[in-house]
Design an enzyme around this catalytic site. Sequence first.
Site, PDB file in Angstrom:
ATOM      1  N   ARG A  53       0.784  -1.220   0.000  1.00 55.70           N
ATOM      2  CA  ARG A  53       0.000   0.000   0.000  1.00 55.70           C
ATOM      3  C   ARG A  53       0.817   1.272   0.000  1.00 55.70           C
ATOM      4  O   ARG A  53       0.643   2.149  -0.830  1.00 55.70           O
ATOM      5  CB  ARG A  53      -0.846   0.096   1.284  1.00 55.70           C
ATOM      6  CG  ARG A  53      -2.247  -0.256   1.183  1.00 55.70           C
ATOM      7  CD  ARG A  53      -2.665  -0.789   2.537  1.00 55.70           C
ATOM      8  NE  ARG A  53      -1.792  -1.873   2.901  1.00 55.70           N
ATOM      9  CZ  ARG A  53      -1.973  -3.111   2.478  1.00 55.70           C
ATOM     10  NH1 ARG A  53      -2.990  -3.402   1.731  1.00 55.70           N
ATOM     11  NH2 ARG A  53      -1.137  -4.070   2.800  1.00 55.70           N
ATOM     12  N   THR A  54       1.739   1.361   0.973  1.00 59.44           N
ATOM     13  CA  THR A  54       2.435   2.634   1.142  1.00 59.44           C
ATOM     14  C   THR A  54       3.257   2.940  -0.105  1.00 59.44           C
ATOM     15  O   THR A  54       3.206   4.039  -0.644  1.00 59.44           O
ATOM     16  CB  THR A  54       3.323   2.587   2.405  1.00 59.44           C
ATOM     17  OG1 THR A  54       2.516   2.155   3.486  1.00 59.44           O
ATOM     18  CG2 THR A  54       3.902   3.945   2.722  1.00 59.44           C
ATOM     19  N   LYS A  82      25.681  -4.061  -0.669  1.00 66.58           N
ATOM     20  CA  LYS A  82      27.152  -4.065  -0.662  1.00 66.58           C
ATOM     21  C   LYS A  82      27.691  -3.404   0.598  1.00 66.58           C
ATOM     22  O   LYS A  82      28.893  -3.223   0.747  1.00 66.58           O
ATOM     23  CB  LYS A  82      27.684  -3.332  -1.893  1.00 66.58           C
ATOM     24  CG  LYS A  82      27.264  -3.948  -3.209  1.00 66.58           C
ATOM     25  CD  LYS A  82      27.814  -3.132  -4.367  1.00 66.58           C
ATOM     26  CE  LYS A  82      27.263  -3.622  -5.691  1.00 66.58           C
ATOM     27  NZ  LYS A  82      27.524  -2.657  -6.763  1.00 66.58           N
ATOM     28  N   ARG A 103      11.308   3.921   3.799  1.00 65.06           N
ATOM     29  CA  ARG A 103      10.855   2.985   4.839  1.00 65.06           C
ATOM     30  C   ARG A 103      12.061   2.145   5.231  1.00 65.06           C
ATOM     31  O   ARG A 103      12.798   1.668   4.373  1.00 65.06           O
ATOM     32  CB  ARG A 103       9.745   2.080   4.314  1.00 65.06           C
ATOM     33  CG  ARG A 103       9.461   0.937   5.268  1.00 65.06           C
ATOM     34  CD  ARG A 103       8.242   0.170   4.889  1.00 65.06           C
ATOM     35  NE  ARG A 103       7.025   0.922   5.171  1.00 65.06           N
ATOM     36  CZ  ARG A 103       5.813   0.405   5.130  1.00 65.06           C
ATOM     37  NH1 ARG A 103       5.643  -0.858   4.802  1.00 65.06           N
ATOM     38  NH2 ARG A 103       4.759   1.139   5.410  1.00 65.06           N
ATOM     39  N   HIS A 131       4.795   6.238  11.724  1.00 69.24           N
ATOM     40  CA  HIS A 131       4.341   6.081  10.334  1.00 69.24           C
ATOM     41  C   HIS A 131       3.407   7.258  10.032  1.00 69.24           C
ATOM     42  O   HIS A 131       2.192   7.090   9.931  1.00 69.24           O
ATOM     43  CB  HIS A 131       3.621   4.733  10.203  1.00 69.24           C
ATOM     44  CG  HIS A 131       3.375   4.290   8.804  1.00 69.24           C
ATOM     45  ND1 HIS A 131       3.535   5.111   7.704  1.00 69.24           N
ATOM     46  CD2 HIS A 131       2.978   3.080   8.313  1.00 69.24           C
ATOM     47  CE1 HIS A 131       3.234   4.427   6.608  1.00 69.24           C
ATOM     48  NE2 HIS A 131       2.898   3.198   6.956  1.00 69.24           N
TER      49      HIS A 131
HETATM   50  C1  NCD Z   1       1.468  -0.742   8.344  1.00 72.39           C
HETATM   51  C2  NCD Z   1       2.976  -0.620   8.514  1.00 72.39           C
HETATM   52  O1  NCD Z   1       3.737  -0.916   7.592  1.00 72.39           O
HETATM   53  O2  NCD Z   1       3.366  -0.208   9.596  1.00 72.39           O
HETATM   54  N1  NCD Z   1       1.080  -0.935   7.016  1.00 72.39           N
HETATM   55  C3  NCD Z   1       0.927   0.154   6.215  1.00 72.39           C
HETATM   56  O3  NCD Z   1       1.832   0.873   5.942  1.00 72.39           O
HETATM   57  N2  NCD Z   1      -0.306   0.431   5.789  1.00 72.39           N
HETATM   58  C4  NCD Z   1       0.850  -1.703   9.276  1.00 72.39           C
HETATM   59  C5  NCD Z   1       1.330  -3.127   9.271  1.00 72.39           C
HETATM   60  O4  NCD Z   1       2.218  -3.522   8.527  1.00 72.39           O
HETATM   61  O5  NCD Z   1       0.756  -3.900  10.047  1.00 72.39           O
END
Ligand code: NCD
Length: 353
Positions: A53-54, A82, A103, A131
Site C-alpha cells: 500500500r504505502t 554491498k 521505509r 508512520h
Molecule cells: C502498516 C505498517 O507498515 O506499519 N502498514 C501500512 O503501511 N499500511 C501496518 C502493518 O504492517 O501492520
Amino acid sequence: MNLRHLIDFNDMSTTDWNMLYNLTCDIIKAPEKYAAACKGTVLATLFYEPSTRTQFSFQTAMLRLGGNVIGFADPNSSSVSKGESLRDTVKIVSGYADIMVMRNPLDGAAYAASLYSPVPIINAGDGAHLHPTQTMTDMFTIYNEKGTYENLNIGLCGDLFNGRTVHSFIKAFSRYKNNRFWLISTKELMVPGYVYETIENTDNEIITADNLEECIGELDILYMTRIQRERFKTDEEYKTQAGIYILNKSKMEKAKPNMIVMHPLPKVDEIFYDVDDDPRAIYFKQARNGMYVRMALILLLCEANRERYTDLSVYPLPQRQFCNNQRCISNKEIYLPELIKDSACVYCEHKLT
Ligand code: NCD
C-alpha cells in the site's frame, strides 16, 4: 507551509494539517487540476522493508501529479546490499531525485536520513517507531466520517507496542482534547512509555483494557492492528501473542451502529472475513484516501525550500552507543551525531537511562 521533511505527523502545525486536509479534498474533487502539478519532478522511493500500500500509493500519487518515480523495493537490489551507509545512499539519491520517501526497519532512520538530505524526506515507516503518512490517512478518514477530532471514544487494539501506525496516531491526537483512548492489548504489547506519555499529559483520558468484547460497545472508532510478527525476536514469542484479538460479526453486533472499524492493513487474522461487508468497516476506503493525502503532501513538500542541510558540525559525534534501544538507527550507523533532547534519544524518542 514551511515544512522541510515529514518525519513525524507533529512536524506539521494544526494549520499545516488543515491546509493539507483541504488540499486533499480539492484533489479528490477535481483531480484533473493537479494532473501536471509535478511535471518534471522525480520521486525516489527507498524501501528497505516490504510494503504494498504505502509504496504503491506514493508511486501512484506522484504519477497522478504528472511526475516520475525511481527507487527500490528490496535493498538487496541496490548498493545497500554491498554495505553502503544510509548517509551515502541518501546523498547520492538526493542528487538524482527532488523528493524521497523512505521505509526502514530501524527506529529513527528517516530522521537520520533527513540530516543528510537537501531534498524533502518523507518517513514511510521507521521500524516500530512512527508512520506519519498512515496517520494522515487515518486523520483524513476520521474527519470525513466523524466531522471532529474531539469527544471520541477511540479503541486501539492489537500490537500497540510494535505498531508504528498506533504510535503516530496517538501522537497526532495528543493535540486534540476530550477523547477517551481505550488501549486494548495484552500487557506485553501495551504502548511504549514515550507514546503513553504524549497522551497522558493532555486533556484526553486513557483506559487500558485486555478484552475487546467488553469494551466494543463504548467505541466510536475501533482501530485494529496486526501483530507485527517481524518485530519479535523469535517465532515462539510471536505465537504467544498471535490470534488473541479477532474481530468478527458477533462482536460487531455489540458495537454502536455508527462505530467505524479502521485498519492500516495488511490484515492477517485479526479481522474475520465476515466483517468486510459491514458498512462500518471502512479500511478499504481508508487505504484509498491514503493515495490522495500523499498527493497533497508531495505537492506541498515539492514547493518547500530546498538545499538547506542541517549543520551537523555543532553536534558531538558519539564516543560510544548512547541509545539503549537496540532497534535505534544510531546503534547501526555509527557516524550519526549524538542527539539528545529532554533526556531522550532524538532519533527514536526512547528515554536514555
Ligand atoms: C502498516 C505498517 O507498515 O506499519 N502498514 C501500512 O503501511 N499500511 C501496518 C502493518 O504492517 O501492520
